[in-house]
Design a protein around this motif. Structure first.
Motif, PDB file in Angstrom:
ATOM      1  N   ARG A  60       0.947  -1.161   0.050  1.00 22.69           N
ATOM      2  CA  ARG A  60      -0.041  -0.053   0.114  1.00 22.69           C
ATOM      3  C   ARG A  60       1.020   1.460   0.098  1.00 22.69           C
ATOM      4  O   ARG A  60       1.592   1.370   0.894  1.00 22.69           O
ATOM      5  N   PRO A  61       0.975   2.162  -1.163  1.00 23.61           N
ATOM      6  CA  PRO A  61       1.610   3.158  -1.177  1.00 23.61           C
ATOM      7  C   PRO A  61       1.613   4.262   0.021  1.00 23.61           C
ATOM      8  O   PRO A  61       0.387   4.340   0.514  1.00 23.61           O
ATOM      9  N   VAL A  62       2.513   4.775   0.513  1.00 20.66           N
ATOM     10  CA  VAL A  62       2.638   5.947   1.639  1.00 20.66           C
ATOM     11  C   VAL A  62       3.466   6.972   1.025  1.00 20.66           C
ATOM     12  O   VAL A  62       4.824   6.546   0.541  1.00 20.66           O
ATOM     13  N   VAL A  76      -1.638   8.266   2.589  1.00 18.66           N
ATOM     14  CA  VAL A  76      -1.825   6.851   3.297  1.00 18.66           C
ATOM     15  C   VAL A  76      -3.016   5.905   2.944  1.00 18.66           C
ATOM     16  O   VAL A  76      -4.069   6.613   2.565  1.00 18.66           O
ATOM     17  N   PRO A  77      -2.963   4.689   3.031  1.00 21.85           N
ATOM     18  CA  PRO A  77      -4.290   3.911   2.874  1.00 21.85           C
ATOM     19  C   PRO A  77      -5.164   4.236   4.116  1.00 21.85           C
ATOM     20  O   PRO A  77      -4.624   4.641   5.265  1.00 21.85           O
ATOM     21  N   ASP A  93      -5.193  15.828   9.216  1.00 18.85           N
ATOM     22  CA  ASP A  93      -5.758  14.680   8.303  1.00 18.85           C
ATOM     23  C   ASP A  93      -4.988  14.313   7.234  1.00 18.85           C
ATOM     24  O   ASP A  93      -4.703  15.249   6.352  1.00 18.85           O
ATOM     25  N   PRO A  94      -4.872  13.006   7.153  1.00 22.90           N
ATOM     26  CA  PRO A  94      -3.850  12.656   5.879  1.00 22.90           C
ATOM     27  C   PRO A  94      -4.970  12.609   4.755  1.00 22.90           C
ATOM     28  O   PRO A  94      -6.342  12.252   4.813  1.00 22.90           O
ATOM     29  N   VAL A  95      -4.382  12.424   3.581  1.00 22.69           N
ATOM     30  CA  VAL A  95      -5.133  12.251   2.414  1.00 22.69           C
ATOM     31  C   VAL A  95      -4.999  10.764   2.130  1.00 22.69           C
ATOM     32  O   VAL A  95      -4.134   9.949   2.574  1.00 22.69           O
ATOM     33  N   THR A  96      -6.397   9.924   2.150  1.00 20.83           N
ATOM     34  CA  THR A  96      -6.296   8.619   2.045  1.00 20.83           C
ATOM     35  C   THR A  96      -6.949   8.201   0.685  1.00 20.83           C
ATOM     36  O   THR A  96      -7.672   8.917   0.030  1.00 20.83           O
TER      37      THR A  96
END
Length: 408
Positions: A60-62, A76-77, A93-96
Protein backbone atom coordinates in the motif's frame (compact mmCIF):
# COMPACT_ATOMS: atom_id res chain seq x y z
CA UNK A 1 33.37 -10.77 31.72
CA UNK A 2 30.71 -9.08 33.83
CA UNK A 3 28.64 -6.36 32.28
CA UNK A 4 27.16 -3.43 34.17
CA UNK A 5 23.53 -2.68 33.45
CA UNK A 6 23.36 0.80 31.88
CA UNK A 7 21.19 3.20 33.81
CA UNK A 8 20.23 5.27 30.79
CA UNK A 9 20.41 9.00 30.21
CA UNK A 10 17.74 11.35 31.61
CA UNK A 11 17.36 12.89 28.15
CA UNK A 12 14.13 12.25 26.18
CA UNK A 13 14.26 9.11 24.07
CA UNK A 14 12.32 10.53 21.15
CA UNK A 15 12.33 13.55 18.88
CA UNK A 16 9.78 16.33 19.17
CA UNK A 17 7.18 17.68 16.74
CA UNK A 18 9.38 20.77 16.44
CA UNK A 19 12.30 18.62 15.27
CA UNK A 20 10.18 17.37 12.38
CA UNK A 21 8.89 20.87 11.56
CA UNK A 22 12.50 22.09 11.44
CA UNK A 23 13.40 19.30 9.02
CA UNK A 24 10.53 20.19 6.71
CA UNK A 25 11.52 23.84 6.98
CA UNK A 26 15.06 23.07 5.83
CA UNK A 27 13.70 20.99 2.94
CA UNK A 28 11.39 23.89 2.02
CA UNK A 29 14.39 26.21 1.69
CA UNK A 30 16.00 23.72 -0.69
CA UNK A 31 12.81 23.54 -2.75
CA UNK A 32 12.65 27.33 -2.94
CA UNK A 33 16.27 27.53 -4.04
CA UNK A 34 15.71 24.92 -6.75
CA UNK A 35 12.36 26.27 -7.93
CA UNK A 36 10.06 23.45 -6.84
CA UNK A 37 6.70 24.06 -5.21
CA UNK A 38 6.57 20.62 -3.61
CA UNK A 39 8.36 17.34 -3.09
CA UNK A 40 6.86 13.85 -2.86
CA UNK A 41 8.79 11.39 -0.70
CA UNK A 42 8.15 7.64 -0.90
CA UNK A 43 11.11 6.05 0.92
CA UNK A 44 9.83 4.80 4.31
CA UNK A 45 12.82 6.11 6.30
CA UNK A 46 12.56 9.47 4.51
CA UNK A 47 8.85 9.70 5.29
CA UNK A 48 9.59 9.01 8.96
CA UNK A 49 12.47 11.49 8.95
CA UNK A 50 10.28 14.33 7.69
CA UNK A 51 7.05 13.63 9.56
CA UNK A 52 7.64 11.34 12.54
CA UNK A 53 5.23 8.78 11.03
CA UNK A 54 6.59 5.25 11.48
CA UNK A 55 4.72 2.46 9.73
CA UNK A 56 4.91 -1.03 8.30
CA UNK A 57 5.74 -0.57 4.62
CA UNK A 58 3.65 -2.93 2.47
CA UNK A 59 2.15 -2.97 -1.02
CA UNK A 60 0.00 0.00 0.00
CA UNK A 61 1.71 3.26 -1.09
CA UNK A 62 2.63 5.79 1.58
CA UNK A 63 4.10 9.20 0.76
CA UNK A 64 4.91 12.49 2.42
CA UNK A 65 4.11 15.70 0.54
CA UNK A 66 6.20 18.71 1.58
CA UNK A 67 5.54 22.14 0.09
CA UNK A 68 8.01 24.98 -0.42
CA UNK A 69 6.48 26.63 2.66
CA UNK A 70 7.30 23.64 4.86
CA UNK A 71 3.75 22.35 5.14
CA UNK A 72 3.60 18.57 5.37
CA UNK A 73 0.84 16.13 4.46
CA UNK A 74 0.77 12.35 4.51
CA UNK A 75 -0.76 10.20 1.79
CA UNK A 76 -1.74 6.81 3.25
CA UNK A 77 -4.22 3.95 2.89
CA UNK A 78 -7.34 4.52 4.96
CA UNK A 79 -6.30 1.77 7.37
CA UNK A 80 -3.38 3.99 8.50
CA UNK A 81 -5.39 7.19 9.03
CA UNK A 82 -5.90 6.78 12.78
CA UNK A 83 -2.26 5.75 13.11
CA UNK A 84 -1.24 9.06 11.52
CA UNK A 85 -3.45 11.04 13.89
CA UNK A 86 -1.93 9.26 16.89
CA UNK A 87 1.70 9.80 15.87
CA UNK A 88 1.50 13.13 14.02
CA UNK A 89 -1.42 15.18 15.35
CA UNK A 90 0.22 18.41 14.16
CA UNK A 91 0.02 17.31 10.51
CA UNK A 92 -3.75 17.26 10.36
CA UNK A 93 -5.82 14.67 8.54
CA UNK A 94 -3.95 12.67 5.90
CA UNK A 95 -5.01 12.18 2.31
CA UNK A 96 -6.34 8.62 2.09
CA UNK A 97 -7.37 6.01 -0.44
CA UNK A 98 -9.48 2.89 0.24
CA UNK A 99 -7.10 0.04 -0.52
CA UNK A 100 -4.54 -1.29 -2.98
CA UNK A 101 -4.98 -1.89 -5.89
CA UNK A 102 -8.22 0.11 -5.65
CA UNK A 103 -10.53 -1.39 -3.06
CA UNK A 104 -13.46 -1.20 -5.46
CA UNK A 105 -12.89 2.47 -6.24
CA UNK A 106 -11.67 1.73 -9.73
CA UNK A 107 -8.74 4.08 -9.15
CA UNK A 108 -5.16 3.04 -8.44
CA UNK A 109 -3.73 4.80 -5.34
CA UNK A 110 -1.07 6.60 -7.39
CA UNK A 111 -3.79 8.12 -9.55
CA UNK A 112 -5.46 9.36 -6.37
CA UNK A 113 -2.14 10.90 -5.33
CA UNK A 114 -1.69 12.50 -8.76
CA UNK A 115 -5.13 14.05 -8.61
CA UNK A 116 -4.41 15.46 -5.13
CA UNK A 117 -1.10 16.94 -6.27
CA UNK A 118 -2.75 18.70 -9.21
CA UNK A 119 -5.38 20.11 -6.85
CA UNK A 120 -2.86 21.37 -4.29
CA UNK A 121 -0.30 22.70 -6.71
CA UNK A 122 -2.21 23.83 -9.83
CA UNK A 123 0.60 26.14 -11.00
CA UNK A 124 3.40 23.62 -10.59
CA UNK A 125 5.50 23.06 -13.69
CA UNK A 126 7.40 20.14 -12.15
CA UNK A 127 7.59 18.18 -8.92
CA UNK A 128 10.60 16.97 -6.96
CA UNK A 129 10.57 13.41 -5.60
CA UNK A 130 12.99 11.04 -3.96
CA UNK A 131 11.87 8.26 -6.31
CA UNK A 132 9.95 8.20 -9.58
CA UNK A 133 7.17 6.18 -7.99
CA UNK A 134 6.35 3.90 -5.11
CA UNK A 135 8.86 1.09 -4.61
CA UNK A 136 7.84 -2.38 -5.78
CA UNK A 137 7.34 -4.37 -2.59
CA UNK A 138 4.97 -7.14 -1.52
CA UNK A 139 3.42 -7.41 -4.98
CA UNK A 140 2.92 -3.69 -5.66
CA UNK A 141 2.57 -2.57 -9.26
CA UNK A 142 1.69 0.93 -10.36
CA UNK A 143 2.31 3.88 -12.65
CA UNK A 144 5.17 6.28 -12.31
CA UNK A 145 4.42 9.47 -10.43
CA UNK A 146 5.01 11.55 -13.56
CA UNK A 147 2.30 9.62 -15.39
CA UNK A 148 -0.11 9.79 -12.45
CA UNK A 149 0.37 13.52 -11.80
CA UNK A 150 0.60 14.62 -15.41
CA UNK A 151 3.69 16.68 -14.53
CA UNK A 152 7.42 16.25 -14.98
CA UNK A 153 8.96 14.64 -11.89
CA UNK A 154 12.62 15.26 -11.12
CA UNK A 155 14.26 12.74 -8.80
CA UNK A 156 16.30 14.36 -6.04
CA UNK A 157 16.63 11.94 -3.15
CA UNK A 158 19.70 13.95 -2.10
CA UNK A 159 17.41 16.78 -0.99
CA UNK A 160 16.49 14.60 2.00
CA UNK A 161 19.42 12.22 2.32
CA UNK A 162 22.09 14.93 2.40
CA UNK A 163 20.25 16.47 5.34
CA UNK A 164 19.94 13.06 7.01
CA UNK A 165 23.72 12.62 6.87
CA UNK A 166 24.26 15.40 9.44
CA UNK A 167 22.81 14.27 12.75
CA UNK A 168 21.45 16.83 15.20
CA UNK A 169 22.47 16.78 18.87
CA UNK A 170 19.13 15.10 19.63
CA UNK A 171 19.80 12.36 17.08
CA UNK A 172 23.34 11.84 18.37
CA UNK A 173 21.97 11.48 21.91
CA UNK A 174 19.61 8.72 20.72
CA UNK A 175 22.44 6.90 18.92
CA UNK A 176 24.69 7.25 21.97
CA UNK A 177 21.96 5.63 24.10
CA UNK A 178 21.56 2.87 21.51
CA UNK A 179 25.31 2.23 21.72
CA UNK A 180 25.06 1.72 25.49
CA UNK A 181 22.56 -1.05 24.93
CA UNK A 182 24.44 -2.59 22.02
CA UNK A 183 27.50 -2.83 24.27
CA UNK A 184 25.40 -4.33 27.05
CA UNK A 185 23.75 -6.89 24.77
CA UNK A 186 27.12 -7.97 23.39
CA UNK A 187 28.39 -8.52 26.91
CA UNK A 188 25.46 -10.80 27.69
CA UNK A 189 26.16 -12.79 24.54
CA UNK A 190 29.85 -13.15 25.37
CA UNK A 191 28.97 -14.39 28.87
CA UNK A 192 26.67 -17.03 27.37
CA UNK A 193 29.25 -18.47 24.97
CA UNK A 194 30.61 -21.92 25.71
CA UNK A 195 31.52 -25.10 23.87
CA UNK A 196 28.43 -26.37 22.08
CA UNK A 197 26.59 -23.01 22.03
CA UNK A 198 24.17 -22.80 19.11
CA UNK A 199 24.52 -19.62 17.02
CA UNK A 200 20.83 -18.95 16.60
CA UNK A 201 19.72 -19.88 20.11
CA UNK A 202 22.40 -17.86 21.90
CA UNK A 203 21.79 -14.90 19.59
CA UNK A 204 18.04 -14.85 20.14
CA UNK A 205 18.15 -15.69 23.85
CA UNK A 206 20.62 -12.92 24.68
CA UNK A 207 18.76 -10.45 22.45
CA UNK A 208 15.61 -11.11 24.45
CA UNK A 209 17.42 -10.90 27.79
CA UNK A 210 19.09 -7.60 26.83
CA UNK A 211 15.74 -6.24 25.64
CA UNK A 212 14.07 -7.15 28.93
CA UNK A 213 16.82 -5.38 30.89
CA UNK A 214 16.68 -2.37 28.57
CA UNK A 215 12.92 -1.94 28.88
CA UNK A 216 13.08 -2.40 32.64
CA UNK A 217 15.73 0.32 32.93
CA UNK A 218 14.17 2.83 30.52
CA UNK A 219 10.51 2.23 31.28
CA UNK A 220 8.03 4.59 29.64
CA UNK A 221 10.90 6.70 28.27
CA UNK A 222 11.40 4.05 25.59
CA UNK A 223 9.17 4.71 22.56
CA UNK A 224 8.91 1.78 20.11
CA UNK A 225 9.13 2.75 16.45
CA UNK A 226 8.35 -0.61 14.84
CA UNK A 227 6.07 -3.56 15.40
CA UNK A 228 8.83 -6.07 14.60
CA UNK A 229 12.36 -6.56 15.87
CA UNK A 230 13.78 -6.04 19.34
CA UNK A 231 15.24 -2.92 20.96
CA UNK A 232 18.49 -4.80 21.71
CA UNK A 233 20.00 -7.42 19.40
CA UNK A 234 22.95 -9.78 19.23
CA UNK A 235 24.23 -12.36 16.76
CA UNK A 236 27.37 -14.25 15.75
CA UNK A 237 28.65 -16.63 13.12
CA UNK A 238 31.55 -19.00 13.68
CA UNK A 239 34.41 -20.96 12.20
CA UNK A 240 35.46 -20.84 8.58
CA UNK A 241 32.07 -19.39 7.71
CA UNK A 242 33.34 -16.06 9.06
CA UNK A 243 35.43 -15.75 5.89
CA UNK A 244 32.11 -14.75 4.25
CA UNK A 245 31.52 -11.08 5.16
CA UNK A 246 27.77 -11.66 5.43
CA UNK A 247 27.76 -15.33 6.28
CA UNK A 248 24.49 -16.98 7.25
CA UNK A 249 23.94 -18.94 10.44
CA UNK A 250 24.99 -22.59 10.57
CA UNK A 251 23.65 -25.48 12.59
CA UNK A 252 25.89 -27.14 15.14
CA UNK A 253 27.66 -25.79 18.19
CA UNK A 254 30.68 -23.64 18.95
CA UNK A 255 33.95 -25.57 19.01
CA UNK A 256 37.37 -24.90 20.53
CA UNK A 257 39.51 -23.03 18.02
CA UNK A 258 36.55 -21.29 16.37
CA UNK A 259 36.79 -17.71 15.20
CA UNK A 260 33.58 -15.80 15.93
CA UNK A 261 32.44 -12.63 14.16
CA UNK A 262 29.76 -11.02 16.27
CA UNK A 263 27.29 -8.18 16.03
CA UNK A 264 25.16 -6.27 18.51
CA UNK A 265 23.09 -3.11 18.34
CA UNK A 266 20.43 -1.13 20.12
CA UNK A 267 17.51 0.82 18.66
CA UNK A 268 16.40 3.99 20.45
CA UNK A 269 13.98 6.56 19.07
CA UNK A 270 14.21 4.92 15.64
CA UNK A 271 18.03 5.19 15.54
CA UNK A 272 20.50 2.31 15.51
CA UNK A 273 23.99 1.67 16.82
CA UNK A 274 26.60 -0.65 15.32
CA UNK A 275 29.06 -2.92 17.11
CA UNK A 276 30.95 -5.93 15.75
CA UNK A 277 33.82 -7.92 17.18
CA UNK A 278 36.16 -10.75 16.22
CA UNK A 279 36.44 -13.30 19.01
CA UNK A 280 38.25 -16.59 19.62
CA UNK A 281 37.17 -19.74 21.41
CA UNK A 282 40.34 -20.65 23.28
CA UNK A 283 43.74 -19.14 22.66
CA UNK A 284 44.14 -18.00 19.03
CA UNK A 285 46.77 -19.57 16.82
CA UNK A 286 49.70 -17.40 15.69
CA UNK A 287 48.08 -17.01 12.26
CA UNK A 288 44.76 -15.98 13.79
CA UNK A 289 46.53 -13.50 16.07
CA UNK A 290 48.45 -12.09 13.09
CA UNK A 291 45.33 -11.26 11.10
CA UNK A 292 43.54 -9.97 14.18
CA UNK A 293 46.42 -7.55 14.74
CA UNK A 294 46.36 -6.43 11.12
CA UNK A 295 42.62 -5.78 11.29
CA UNK A 296 42.96 -3.86 14.55
CA UNK A 297 45.73 -1.68 13.10
CA UNK A 298 43.55 -0.93 10.06
CA UNK A 299 40.60 0.02 12.26
CA UNK A 300 42.86 2.26 14.36
CA UNK A 301 43.94 3.99 11.16
CA UNK A 302 40.34 4.48 10.06
CA UNK A 303 39.35 6.01 13.37
CA UNK A 304 42.31 8.37 13.32
CA UNK A 305 41.63 9.39 9.71
CA UNK A 306 37.96 10.23 10.27
CA UNK A 307 38.13 14.03 10.52
CA UNK A 308 35.92 16.89 9.30
CA UNK A 309 36.90 18.55 6.06
CA UNK A 310 38.39 15.43 4.50
CA UNK A 311 36.76 13.53 1.62
CA UNK A 312 35.52 10.05 2.43
CA UNK A 313 37.90 8.42 0.00
CA UNK A 314 40.96 9.62 1.93
CA UNK A 315 39.91 7.53 4.95
CA UNK A 316 39.71 4.47 2.73
CA UNK A 317 43.11 5.24 1.23
CA UNK A 318 44.77 5.44 4.65
CA UNK A 319 43.15 2.22 5.82
CA UNK A 320 44.22 0.43 2.65
CA UNK A 321 47.80 1.58 3.15
CA UNK A 322 47.84 -0.19 6.52
CA UNK A 323 46.22 -3.30 5.08
CA UNK A 324 48.78 -3.31 2.26
CA UNK A 325 51.63 -3.05 4.76
CA UNK A 326 50.30 -6.15 6.53
CA UNK A 327 49.91 -8.12 3.28
CA UNK A 328 46.15 -8.23 3.73
CA UNK A 329 44.88 -6.68 0.50
CA UNK A 330 44.22 -10.05 -1.21
CA UNK A 331 41.75 -10.74 1.59
CA UNK A 332 39.85 -7.44 1.59
CA UNK A 333 36.23 -7.71 0.41
CA UNK A 334 34.65 -4.34 1.20
CA UNK A 335 35.24 -0.69 2.02
CA UNK A 336 36.06 0.71 5.45
CA UNK A 337 32.64 1.89 6.54
CA UNK A 338 29.38 3.72 5.95
CA UNK A 339 27.08 6.27 7.48
CA UNK A 340 23.98 5.09 9.32
CA UNK A 341 21.28 6.20 11.71
CA UNK A 342 17.64 5.45 10.95
CA UNK A 343 18.83 2.72 8.58
CA UNK A 344 21.70 0.28 8.94
CA UNK A 345 23.46 1.75 5.90
CA UNK A 346 23.09 5.35 4.75
CA UNK A 347 24.97 7.77 2.49
CA UNK A 348 27.92 8.55 2.44
CA UNK A 349 30.47 5.70 2.35
CA UNK A 350 34.15 5.41 3.27
CA UNK A 351 35.00 4.17 -0.19
CA UNK A 352 37.62 5.00 -2.82
CA UNK A 353 34.92 6.37 -5.11
CA UNK A 354 33.04 8.55 -2.62
CA UNK A 355 34.27 12.17 -2.62
CA UNK A 356 31.72 13.39 -0.03
CA UNK A 357 33.20 15.80 2.49
CA UNK A 358 33.16 14.51 6.06
CA UNK A 359 31.35 16.98 8.31
CA UNK A 360 30.69 17.31 12.05
CA UNK A 361 27.57 15.45 13.09
CA UNK A 362 28.01 12.58 10.66
CA UNK A 363 27.80 9.07 12.13
CA UNK A 364 30.00 6.35 10.61
CA UNK A 365 30.91 2.75 11.14
CA UNK A 366 34.62 1.98 10.94
CA UNK A 367 34.84 -1.70 9.97
CA UNK A 368 37.74 -2.79 7.76
CA UNK A 369 37.68 -6.55 7.33
CA UNK A 370 40.14 -9.28 6.41
CA UNK A 371 38.67 -12.55 5.08
CA UNK A 372 41.07 -15.48 4.71
CA UNK A 373 39.54 -18.48 2.89
CA UNK A 374 39.80 -21.66 4.90
CA UNK A 375 40.70 -19.76 8.07
CA UNK A 376 38.07 -17.13 8.86
CA UNK A 377 37.15 -13.49 8.96
CA UNK A 378 38.50 -10.66 11.10
CA UNK A 379 36.35 -7.56 11.56
CA UNK A 380 35.59 -5.09 14.30
CA UNK A 381 32.96 -2.41 13.72
CA UNK A 382 32.40 0.65 15.88
CA UNK A 383 30.04 3.62 15.86
CA UNK A 384 31.78 7.01 15.61
CA UNK A 385 30.42 10.55 15.50
CA UNK A 386 32.42 13.20 13.69
CA UNK A 387 33.26 16.17 15.93
CA UNK A 388 34.72 19.60 15.14
CA UNK A 389 38.26 18.24 15.48
CA UNK A 390 38.09 14.50 14.82
CA UNK A 391 35.78 11.69 15.82
CA UNK A 392 34.43 10.19 19.05
CA UNK A 393 33.83 6.47 19.46
CA UNK A 394 30.35 5.85 20.90
CA UNK A 395 30.49 2.04 21.05
CA UNK A 396 32.86 1.31 23.92
CA UNK A 397 33.08 -2.49 24.01
CA UNK A 398 36.64 -3.84 24.48
CA UNK A 399 38.62 -4.30 21.29
CA UNK A 400 41.76 -6.12 22.49
CA UNK A 401 42.60 -9.78 21.93
CA UNK A 402 42.60 -10.83 25.58
CA UNK A 403 39.16 -9.38 26.27
CA UNK A 404 37.72 -11.15 23.23
CA UNK A 405 39.01 -14.64 23.95
CA UNK A 406 36.43 -17.09 25.30
CA UNK A 407 38.06 -19.48 27.82
CA UNK A 408 37.67 -23.23 27.23
Amino acid sequence: MTRTLPTGSPAPLDLTAQDYRDRRGRLALTLQERGYGAMVVFGPARVSYLTGFYFAATERPVAAIVSDTGDGTLFVPALEADHVRQQCPDLGDPVTYPEYPGGGSGEHPLLTLGRELRRRFPRARALAADLGGYESRWGYRGPRLEEAAGLPVHEHLEFVDDARAIKSPAEIALIREACHWGDYAHGLMQQALEIGSDEMLVSHETSLRATRDMLAALGSRYVPKAREGLPANTMFIRGRNTANPHGLHQTGGVQAGDILVTGAYGVVGGYESELERTMFVGEPTPEQARWFGAMLAAQDAGMAALKPGRPCHEVEQEVRAVLEAHGAMPYVRHHTGHAFGMEGHEHPFLDLDDPTEIRPGMIFSIEPGIYVPGLGGFRHSDTLVVTETGAERLSLYPRDLQSLTVPV
